[in-house]
Design a protein around this motif. Sequence first.
Motif, PDB file in Angstrom:
ATOM      1  N   SER A  22      10.398  -1.780   4.808  1.00  0.00           N
ATOM      2  CA  SER A  22       9.169  -1.245   5.392  1.00  0.00           C
ATOM      3  C   SER A  22       8.628  -2.201   6.446  1.00  0.00           C
ATOM      4  N   ASP A  23       7.670  -1.739   7.194  1.00  0.00           N
ATOM      5  CA  ASP A  23       6.918  -2.609   8.093  1.00  0.00           C
ATOM      6  C   ASP A  23       6.022  -3.497   7.235  1.00  0.00           C
ATOM      7  N   TRP A  24       5.455  -4.528   7.842  1.00  0.00           N
ATOM      8  CA  TRP A  24       4.479  -5.357   7.141  1.00  0.00           C
ATOM      9  C   TRP A  24       3.244  -4.518   6.879  1.00  0.00           C
ATOM     10  N   MET A  25       2.647  -4.687   5.696  1.00  0.00           N
ATOM     11  CA  MET A  25       1.468  -3.913   5.337  1.00  0.00           C
ATOM     12  C   MET A  25       0.572  -4.704   4.394  1.00  0.00           C
ATOM     13  N   THR A  26      -0.580  -4.131   4.101  1.00  0.00           N
ATOM     14  CA  THR A  26      -1.503  -4.769   3.167  1.00  0.00           C
ATOM     15  C   THR A  26      -0.950  -4.665   1.753  1.00  0.00           C
ATOM     16  N   LYS A  27      -1.516  -5.441   0.846  1.00  0.00           N
ATOM     17  CA  LYS A  27      -1.055  -5.427  -0.538  1.00  0.00           C
ATOM     18  C   LYS A  27      -1.187  -4.038  -1.149  1.00  0.00           C
TER      19      LYS A  27
END
Length: 78
Positions: free
Chosen positions: A17-22
Amino acid sequence: MEEYKVIWETLKAKNVSDWMTKSEAQKKFNKLKNEKVLKTVWAELIYSPLDEESGDEELVIDSFTRNVVTIMGKKMVV
């Protein structure tokens, strides 16, 4: 800061995935873990600090693995 990602593999491909929030990453991971039609062989929820001091450090927060069997020449996730 977005420091979480999910890595998973199906019978056909490995995905990142792309970087994302927790919370976004946890939601994606839980969706893969609880899918009704089993397609995901394994998945990992990864935390990786994006600051320069941490380098390429990654920490697996959660993971799961499912068995794969071959029935009549076709692989299936169980």
